[in-house]
Write an enzyme that holds these catalytic residues in place. Structure first.
Site, PDB file in Angstrom:
ATOM      1  N   ASP A  20       0.826  -1.213   0.000  1.00 14.30           N
ATOM      2  CA  ASP A  20       0.000   0.000   0.000  1.00 14.30           C
ATOM      3  C   ASP A  20       0.861   1.264   0.000  1.00 14.30           C
ATOM      4  OD1 ASP A  20      -2.296   1.457   0.010  1.00 14.30           O
ATOM      5  OD2 ASP A  20      -2.839   1.049   2.093  1.00 14.30           O
ATOM      6  N   ASN A  68     -10.643  -2.505  -5.938  1.00 13.29           N
ATOM      7  CA  ASN A  68      -9.831  -1.679  -6.841  1.00 13.29           C
ATOM      8  C   ASN A  68     -10.493  -1.454  -8.207  1.00 13.29           C
ATOM      9  OD1 ASN A  68      -6.630  -2.957  -5.633  1.00 13.29           O
ATOM     10  ND2 ASN A  68      -7.728  -1.113  -5.044  1.00 13.29           N
TER      11      ASN A  68
HETATM   12  C1  FPP Z   1      -1.747   0.096  -3.414  1.00 13.22           C
HETATM   13  O1  FPP Z   1      -1.301   1.421  -3.449  1.00 13.22           O
HETATM   14  C2  FPP Z   1      -1.233  -0.656  -4.549  1.00 13.22           C
HETATM   15  C3  FPP Z   1      -1.983  -1.275  -5.510  1.00 13.22           C
HETATM   16  C4  FPP Z   1      -3.443  -1.256  -5.528  1.00 13.22           C
HETATM   17  C5  FPP Z   1      -1.370  -1.975  -6.639  1.00 13.22           C
HETATM   18  C6  FPP Z   1      -0.134  -2.756  -6.363  1.00 13.22           C
HETATM   19  C7  FPP Z   1       0.546  -3.006  -7.632  1.00 13.22           C
HETATM   20  C8  FPP Z   1       1.884  -3.021  -7.839  1.00 13.22           C
HETATM   21  C9  FPP Z   1       2.881  -2.859  -6.763  1.00 13.22           C
HETATM   22  C10 FPP Z   1       2.450  -3.182  -9.209  1.00 13.22           C
HETATM   23  C11 FPP Z   1       2.135  -4.400  -9.963  1.00 13.22           C
HETATM   24  C12 FPP Z   1       2.305  -5.663  -9.222  1.00 13.22           C
HETATM   25  C13 FPP Z   1       2.977  -6.757  -9.630  1.00 13.22           C
HETATM   26  C14 FPP Z   1       2.814  -7.975  -8.802  1.00 13.22           C
HETATM   27  C15 FPP Z   1       3.880  -6.816 -10.780  1.00 13.22           C
HETATM   28  P1  FPP Z   1      -2.388   2.594  -3.588  1.00 13.22           P
HETATM   29  O2  FPP Z   1      -2.529   2.914  -5.023  1.00 13.22           O
HETATM   30  O3  FPP Z   1      -3.641   2.183  -2.886  1.00 13.22           O
HETATM   31  O4  FPP Z   1      -1.683   3.755  -2.818  1.00 13.22           O
HETATM   32  P2  FPP Z   1      -2.397   4.941  -1.997  1.00 13.22           P
HETATM   33  O5  FPP Z   1      -3.093   4.284  -0.839  1.00 13.22           O
HETATM   34  O6  FPP Z   1      -1.251   5.777  -1.572  1.00 13.22           O
HETATM   35  O7  FPP Z   1      -3.349   5.625  -2.931  1.00 13.22           O
END
Ligand code: FPP
Length: 249
Positions: A20, A68
């Site tokens: 996250d 998401n």
């Molecule tokens: C949460 O951060 C992250 C995600 C919903 C996506 C995770 C994806 C990756 C790390 C990249 C692709 C993965 C692989 C396995 C290759 P957020 O967007 O919720 O952050 P925020 O809470 O700061 O908005």
């Protein structure tokens, strides 16, 4: 790992991570959210390398939740593209490290390009034995449990399953994680202290480790620190400290 001494006998078999903070990381840098996700892929590599180094056998990453799907469609499309690109870029490296790729979640509703990349990667890595990397994609724990209940009920109705045989182990065997042990350690980055519909059945006895570090800043040493913290904890499973001490002499 130089400054962190881990006990090789107490390495968790299964570590799960809620990655996250990508969006906030990008915003702090004045960039678009996808920049955070792109940099988050480096942290995936770091966590996987660290897990292999210490002998973790299963690493489950919450890469995309059912919730998401409510994000702006440009961000969803960019995330899916990133997933496809990452799989194709990393597949040889995954193979050379002995990584077996698997998924949990409603993968069949992901874009076709994504599904194909996953099918391909699963096929190529299927005999690898060093570590199983489980990507949770379009995953919801409540949905998974509801699905298991539905399946068990249908089998009871047609006489394939007796309701008397329903117990905790049987329920576990109807979940998408049936082939994996429950995680001993859950890591969540970015300072949020929630489970967010992730592996709720499987986390019943899991040690929870929350860190304020945003996912793109989470490096190998942070992974080792989480395991170190886990190793300092006493896992009692409802017993007293004295009982645990006696078991260990
Ligand atoms: C949460 O951060 C992250 C995600 C919903 C996506 C995770 C994806 C990756 C790390 C990249 C692709 C993965 C692989 C396995 C290759 P957020 O967007 O919720 O952050 P925020 O809470 O700061 O908005």
């Amino acid at each position: 790992m130089k400054d962190i001494q881990l006990d090789p006998k107490r390495i968790p078999q299964h570590v799960a991570i809620i990655m996250d903070g990508n969006g906030r990381w990008a915003k702090k840098k004045g960039e678009l959210r996808i920049f955070g996700h792109t940099n988050g892929v480096d942290s995936v590599r770091e966590a996987l390398t660290a897990a292999v180094e210490v002998g973790v056998q299963y690493l489950t990453l919450y890469a995309f939740s059912t919730e998401n799907w409510n994000r702006p469609k440009e961000e969803i499309a960019a995330l899916m593209d990133l997933l496809v690109q990452s799989i194709y870029n990393e597949i040889d490296e995954l193979n050379s490290k002995g990584v077996k790729l698997e998924t949990i979640g409603d993968v069949e509703i992901l874009p076709k390009t994504c599904q194909n990349a996953l099918i391909d990667a699963k096929k190529k890595t299927k005999y690898n034995k060093k570590i199983t990397l489980i990507l949770a994609l379009s995953y919801s724990s409540r949905r998974e449990i509801a699905h298991a209940i539905k399946k068990m009920t249908q089998e009871v109705v047609v006489g394939k399953l007796s309701s008397d045989s329903i117990n905790e182990d049987l329920i576990s065997s109807y979940l998408s994680t049936a082939n994996y042990p429950d995680p001993e350690l859950l890591i969540r980055t970015s300072g949020e202290n929630r489970v967010s519909n992730f592996l709720m059945w499987q986390l019943a006895y899991t040690e929870l480790y929350f860190t304020k570090i945003l996912w793109p800043d989470f490096k190998k040493k942070n992974f080792f620190r989480a395991i170190y913290d886990y190793q300092k904890r006493e896992r009692r499973f409802g017993k007293t400290s004295d009982q645990i001490l006696n078991e260990n002499v």
